[in-house]
Motif scaffolding. Structure first.
Motif, PDB file in Angstrom:
ATOM      1  N   ILE A  78       0.821  -1.217   0.000  1.00 55.56           N
ATOM      2  CA  ILE A  78       0.000   0.000   0.000  1.00 55.56           C
ATOM      3  C   ILE A  78       0.862   1.277   0.000  1.00 55.56           C
ATOM      4  O   ILE A  78       0.411   2.339   0.431  1.00 55.56           O
ATOM      5  N   LYS A  79       2.067   1.171  -0.490  1.00 54.66           N
ATOM      6  CA  LYS A  79       2.982   2.321  -0.392  1.00 54.66           C
ATOM      7  C   LYS A  79       2.522   3.503  -1.245  1.00 54.66           C
ATOM      8  O   LYS A  79       2.615   4.656  -0.805  1.00 54.66           O
ATOM      9  N   ILE A  80       2.016   3.243  -2.456  1.00 50.85           N
ATOM     10  CA  ILE A  80       1.591   4.350  -3.322  1.00 50.85           C
ATOM     11  C   ILE A  80       0.425   5.129  -2.700  1.00 50.85           C
ATOM     12  O   ILE A  80       0.484   6.368  -2.635  1.00 50.85           O
ATOM     13  N   PRO A  81      -0.641   4.454  -2.209  1.00 50.76           N
ATOM     14  CA  PRO A  81      -1.705   5.209  -1.531  1.00 50.76           C
ATOM     15  C   PRO A  81      -1.195   5.992  -0.326  1.00 50.76           C
ATOM     16  O   PRO A  81      -1.634   7.123  -0.086  1.00 50.76           O
ATOM     17  N   CYS A  82      -0.270   5.408   0.414  1.00 49.50           N
ATOM     18  CA  CYS A  82       0.305   6.105   1.573  1.00 49.50           C
ATOM     19  C   CYS A  82       1.090   7.344   1.144  1.00 49.50           C
ATOM     20  O   CYS A  82       0.984   8.409   1.772  1.00 49.50           O
ATOM     21  N   TYR A  83       1.859   7.209   0.073  1.00 46.60           N
ATOM     22  CA  TYR A  83       2.607   8.355  -0.434  1.00 46.60           C
ATOM     23  C   TYR A  83       1.666   9.486  -0.844  1.00 46.60           C
ATOM     24  O   TYR A  83       1.924  10.664  -0.558  1.00 46.60           O
ATOM     25  N   ILE A  84       0.580   9.115  -1.518  1.00 42.96           N
ATOM     26  CA  ILE A  84      -0.373  10.125  -1.976  1.00 42.96           C
ATOM     27  C   ILE A  84      -1.030  10.834  -0.795  1.00 42.96           C
ATOM     28  O   ILE A  84      -1.229  12.058  -0.814  1.00 42.96           O
ATOM     29  N   VAL A  85      -1.350  10.077   0.254  1.00 41.13           N
ATOM     30  CA  VAL A  85      -1.951  10.688   1.451  1.00 41.13           C
ATOM     31  C   VAL A  85      -0.975  11.668   2.101  1.00 41.13           C
ATOM     32  O   VAL A  85      -1.351  12.781   2.496  1.00 41.13           O
ATOM     33  N   ILE A  86       0.293  11.272   2.190  1.00 39.06           N
ATOM     34  CA  ILE A  86       1.316  12.149   2.784  1.00 39.06           C
ATOM     35  C   ILE A  86       1.480  13.416   1.953  1.00 39.06           C
ATOM     36  O   ILE A  86       1.501  14.537   2.483  1.00 39.06           O
ATOM     37  N   ILE A  87       1.588  13.246   0.633  1.00 41.11           N
ATOM     38  CA  ILE A  87       1.744  14.408  -0.254  1.00 41.11           C
ATOM     39  C   ILE A  87       0.522  15.309  -0.171  1.00 41.11           C
ATOM     40  O   ILE A  87       0.643  16.543  -0.093  1.00 41.11           O
ATOM     41  N   ALA A  88      -0.670  14.711  -0.178  1.00 37.59           N
ATOM     42  CA  ALA A  88      -1.909  15.496  -0.112  1.00 37.59           C
ATOM     43  C   ALA A  88      -1.993  16.289   1.188  1.00 37.59           C
ATOM     44  O   ALA A  88      -2.507  17.416   1.210  1.00 37.59           O
ATOM     45  N   THR A  89      -1.492  15.715   2.274  1.00 37.29           N
ATOM     46  CA  THR A  89      -1.490  16.417   3.561  1.00 37.29           C
ATOM     47  C   THR A  89      -0.635  17.673   3.497  1.00 37.29           C
ATOM     48  O   THR A  89      -1.064  18.761   3.915  1.00 37.29           O
ATOM     49  N   PHE A  90       0.566  17.542   2.947  1.00 35.29           N
ATOM     50  CA  PHE A  90       1.449  18.710   2.831  1.00 35.29           C
ATOM     51  C   PHE A  90       0.882  19.744   1.861  1.00 35.29           C
ATOM     52  O   PHE A  90       0.989  20.951   2.101  1.00 35.29           O
ATOM     53  N   VAL A  91       0.280  19.283   0.769  1.00 34.58           N
ATOM     54  CA  VAL A  91      -0.317  20.220  -0.194  1.00 34.58           C
ATOM     55  C   VAL A  91      -1.463  20.996   0.450  1.00 34.58           C
ATOM     56  O   VAL A  91      -1.601  22.207   0.239  1.00 34.58           O
ATOM     57  N   THR A  92      -2.272  20.312   1.250  1.00 37.29           N
ATOM     58  CA  THR A  92      -3.379  20.983   1.934  1.00 37.29           C
ATOM     59  C   THR A  92      -2.879  22.047   2.901  1.00 37.29           C
ATOM     60  O   THR A  92      -3.409  23.160   2.950  1.00 37.29           O
ATOM     61  N   ILE A  93      -1.820  21.701   3.652  1.00 36.66           N
ATOM     62  CA  ILE A  93      -1.234  22.678   4.586  1.00 36.66           C
ATOM     63  C   ILE A  93      -0.703  23.892   3.836  1.00 36.66           C
ATOM     64  O   ILE A  93      -0.973  25.045   4.208  1.00 36.66           O
ATOM     65  N   ILE A  94       0.040  23.642   2.758  1.00 40.75           N
ATOM     66  CA  ILE A  94       0.626  24.733   1.968  1.00 40.75           C
ATOM     67  C   ILE A  94      -0.459  25.562   1.294  1.00 40.75           C
ATOM     68  O   ILE A  94      -0.366  26.794   1.215  1.00 40.75           O
ATOM     69  N   LYS A  95      -1.508  24.888   0.839  1.00 37.56           N
ATOM     70  CA  LYS A  95      -2.629  25.597   0.212  1.00 37.56           C
ATOM     71  C   LYS A  95      -3.304  26.539   1.197  1.00 37.56           C
ATOM     72  O   LYS A  95      -3.596  27.701   0.872  1.00 37.56           O
ATOM     73  N   MET A  96      -3.537  26.077   2.416  1.00 35.80           N
ATOM     74  CA  MET A  96      -4.167  26.910   3.441  1.00 35.80           C
ATOM     75  C   MET A  96      -3.265  28.088   3.837  1.00 35.80           C
ATOM     76  O   MET A  96      -3.753  29.211   4.032  1.00 35.80           O
ATOM     77  N   LEU A  97      -1.963  27.831   3.946  1.00 40.30           N
ATOM     78  CA  LEU A  97      -1.027  28.903   4.299  1.00 40.30           C
ATOM     79  C   LEU A  97      -0.954  29.959   3.199  1.00 40.30           C
ATOM     80  O   LEU A  97      -0.916  31.171   3.485  1.00 40.30           O
ATOM     81  N   SER A  98      -0.911  29.523   1.936  1.00 39.83           N
ATOM     82  CA  SER A  98      -0.851  30.479   0.833  1.00 39.83           C
ATOM     83  C   SER A  98      -2.144  31.284   0.732  1.00 39.83           C
ATOM     84  O   SER A  98      -2.112  32.485   0.435  1.00 39.83           O
ATOM     85  N   GLU A  99      -3.277  30.640   1.005  1.00 41.88           N
ATOM     86  CA  GLU A  99      -4.559  31.362   0.979  1.00 41.88           C
ATOM     87  C   GLU A  99      -4.625  32.410   2.086  1.00 41.88           C
ATOM     88  O   GLU A  99      -5.180  33.495   1.899  1.00 41.88           O
TER      89      GLU A  99
END
Length: 251
Positions: A78-99
């Motif tokens: 399940i490494k690919i789904p886990c990687y996507i979840v980790i990346i999505a978490t950081f993208v969400t944080i960065i998206k909120m900070l930039s907004e």
């Protein structure tokens, strides 16, 4: 003692190699042709290109380091789904900070901030590097790839903005900086370059120039190699002739 001294030197060399690879030899845009969607969509200006590059660098650093730390814990099934979840978490944080802190940049980049989740550069580095190396090497790899991506975007952004608007403007999206606009060639601007077609045209021209330079360099190396071989042949022939002459004289 010698082995102890060689180890930190080797580690330092690996870090430098990992860092420089993404900037030059393995540039994700100009060499790997990865991340084409944000490359073509966010390079209408230098400022927006730089903003996208910074967001990608932050995402790469966070995801690479965390995936490297968890590489022995995440099951391979399940490494690919886990990687996507980790990346999505950081993208969400960065998206909120930039907004929150850079609303103009957030509005300019729009949906392309969310699409960082599926950027093949980030997922590719997670799979190819972070999952197989330690956090420090993964950090340098992320920095190299991120800076290489940002440099590529900025080169395209400068070309498109100068040709499309006749100059450069900074401070529109990074509002904490003073607004600076320098457009001496505005009357000669070609609007095509700030349209979607301009992105394809600019990228195509850059890749064509790079290919021409690479081919010219390879041809030069090949010509030097041919000259070296001819010189060796001539030297060998001269040695054989001298040897034959000495044998004849002896007779």
């Amino acid at each position: 003692m010698e082995q102890a001294k060689e180890k930190p030197i080797k580690e330092k060399s690996l870090k430098l190699k990992s860092f420089l690879a993404g900037i030059i030899k393995e540039n994700p845009v100009f060499v790997g042709l990865l991340g084409m969607c944000p490359t073509l969509a966010t390079t209408k200006s230098l400022e927006s290109a730089f903003g996208m590059g910074i967001l990608v660098i932050l995402t790469l650093i966070g995801s690479n380091v965390l995936i490297s730390l968890l590489r022995k814990i995440i099951p391979s099934e399940i490494k690919i789904p886990c990687y996507i979840v980790i990346i999505a978490t950081f993208v969400t944080i960065i998206k909120m900070l930039s907004e929150a802190f850079l609303p103009e940049l957030y509005a300019s980049l729009g949906v392309f901030i969310s699409l960082i989740v599926v950027n093949c550069i980030i997922l590719g580095r997670a799979e190819a590097f972070a999952s197989k190396n330690g956090p420090l090497l993964s950090l340098f790899d992320a920095l190299g790839m991120g800076i290489g991506f940002t440099i590529a975007l900025c080169i395209m952004g400068v070309i498109r903005e100068v040709l499309g608007t006749g100059g450069l403007t900074f401070g529109v999206y990074f509002t904490f900086l003073p607004l600076v606009s320098f457009t001496p060639l505005a009357e000669y601007a070609i609007k095509l370059f700030i349209l979607p077609a301009g992105g394809f045209l600019t990228l195509g021209c850059i890749l064509a120039v790079m290919t021409f330079c690479k081919n010219h360099k390879d041809e030069k190396k090949l010509e030097e190699e041919r000259k070296r071989i001819e010189e060796l042949k001539a030297k060998k022939a001269a040695e054989l002739a001298a040897k034959k002459a000495s044998i004849e004289e002896a007779k």
